[in-house]
Design an enzyme around this catalytic site. Structure first.
Site, PDB file in Angstrom:
ATOM      1  N   VAL A  67      64.906  56.523  63.496  1.00  0.00           N
ATOM      2  CA  VAL A  67      63.407  56.411  63.656  1.00  0.00           C
ATOM      3  C   VAL A  67      63.719  58.075  65.123  1.00  0.00           C
ATOM      4  O   VAL A  67      65.199  58.679  64.662  1.00  0.00           O
ATOM      5  CB  VAL A  67      63.407  55.130  65.133  1.00  0.00           C
ATOM      6  CG1 VAL A  67      62.431  54.191  64.442  1.00  0.00           C
ATOM      7  CG2 VAL A  67      63.778  55.067  66.040  1.00  0.00           C
ATOM      8  N   SER A  68      62.724  58.683  65.236  1.00  0.00           N
ATOM      9  CA  SER A  68      63.343  60.012  65.670  1.00  0.00           C
ATOM     10  C   SER A  68      63.194  60.194  67.480  1.00  0.00           C
ATOM     11  O   SER A  68      63.945  61.026  67.905  1.00  0.00           O
ATOM     12  CB  SER A  68      62.229  60.443  65.762  1.00  0.00           C
ATOM     13  OG  SER A  68      61.670  61.227  64.223  1.00  0.00           O
ATOM     14  N   SER A  69      63.222  59.422  68.637  1.00  0.00           N
ATOM     15  CA  SER A  69      63.365  58.951  69.741  1.00  0.00           C
ATOM     16  C   SER A  69      63.293  57.539  70.039  1.00  0.00           C
ATOM     17  O   SER A  69      62.949  56.899  69.895  1.00  0.00           O
ATOM     18  CB  SER A  69      62.330  59.563  69.823  1.00  0.00           C
ATOM     19  OG  SER A  69      60.901  59.278  69.879  1.00  0.00           O
ATOM     20  N   GLN A  72      60.972  54.959  70.210  1.00  0.00           N
ATOM     21  CA  GLN A  72      60.325  54.420  68.872  1.00  0.00           C
ATOM     22  C   GLN A  72      61.188  53.450  68.818  1.00  0.00           C
ATOM     23  O   GLN A  72      61.327  52.858  67.082  1.00  0.00           O
ATOM     24  CB  GLN A  72      60.476  55.257  67.483  1.00  0.00           C
ATOM     25  CG  GLN A  72      59.735  56.464  68.267  1.00  0.00           C
ATOM     26  CD  GLN A  72      59.349  56.905  67.250  1.00  0.00           C
ATOM     27  OE1 GLN A  72      60.425  57.707  66.869  1.00  0.00           O
ATOM     28  NE2 GLN A  72      58.127  57.204  66.403  1.00  0.00           N
TER      29      GLN A  72
END
Length: 207
Positions: A67-69, A72
């Site tokens: 996931v990016s961040s 999340q």
């Protein structure tokens, strides 16, 4: 192990003498390959394929989630559960690698470990929930490497990634942050105003 081996190594792997191999060749029962220097090489994949099946079976299955961040993390756990369940249903023993970082970042710890294992020939199968979990742009390059290294790629969900918009917005914000640090250093009010405007538009699109 190498597919093409010299006659001495072939005789040991097949359990017969060198003269026997030469006789089989003369009888047409065995046709060796020849190098550019006209040296005999025997294709063990054809003569004793079980040796290579054992090698393939020993290569591991890697499941990869990203996931990016930080906000999340729930989605990361969901990806892990999907991968664990899918691999268990197939009867595969696997290792799970997870990453927290932008899909545009090629230097993620987990991704680097995954690529190193693939290039080392230790991986026989790669399982992901969606192709964008590897990289936002450049996943096809990883797939090409997998194909060259004979790694099976399994994409559990081949449909649209439901978190694409959120991930893309996060990636754009990350790029803006990086360029902001560079352009702010130039003390350009015009650059600062432009980047602040773009950043605000992206954040509003996430609301």
């Amino acid at each position: 192990m190498n597919r093409l081996v010299p006659i001495s190594e072939a005789s040991k792997l097949l359990g017969v003498s060198v003269p026997t191999l030469r006789r089989w060749e003369a009888e047409g029962r065995l046709i060796p390959e020849h190098t550019s220097g006209n040296h005999r090489r025997y294709d063990m994949l054809k003569l004793k394929p079980e040796l290579f099946r054992a090698t393939e079976d020993s290569r591991k299955t890697l499941a990869y989630a990203r996931v990016s961040s930080h906000d999340q993390k729930d989605d990361l756990e969901r990806q892990k559960q999907v991968l664990e369940l899918y691999c268990a249903q197939q009867g595969w023993t696997f290792e799970l690698i997870s990453d927290l970082g932008s899909g545009m970042n090629y230097y993620r710890k987990g991704l680097k470990r995954l690529l190193n294992d693939i290039l080392a020939g230790n991986v026989g199968r790669l399982v992901i929930t969606h192709k964008d979990r590897l990289l936002r742009f450049g996943a096809e390059l990883v797939f090409s490497i997998c194909e060259a290294k004979q790694v099976e790629v399994v994409i559990v969900n081949k449909g649209e990634d439901t978190t694409f918009e959120e991930d893309l917005a996060t990636d754009v914000l990350e790029i803006i942050t990086v360029f902001s640090a560079r352009l702010y250093g130039s003390r350009s009010r015009k650059n600062k105003k432009l980047l602040d405007g773009v950043k605000k538009a992206v954040e509003e699109s996430q609301a």
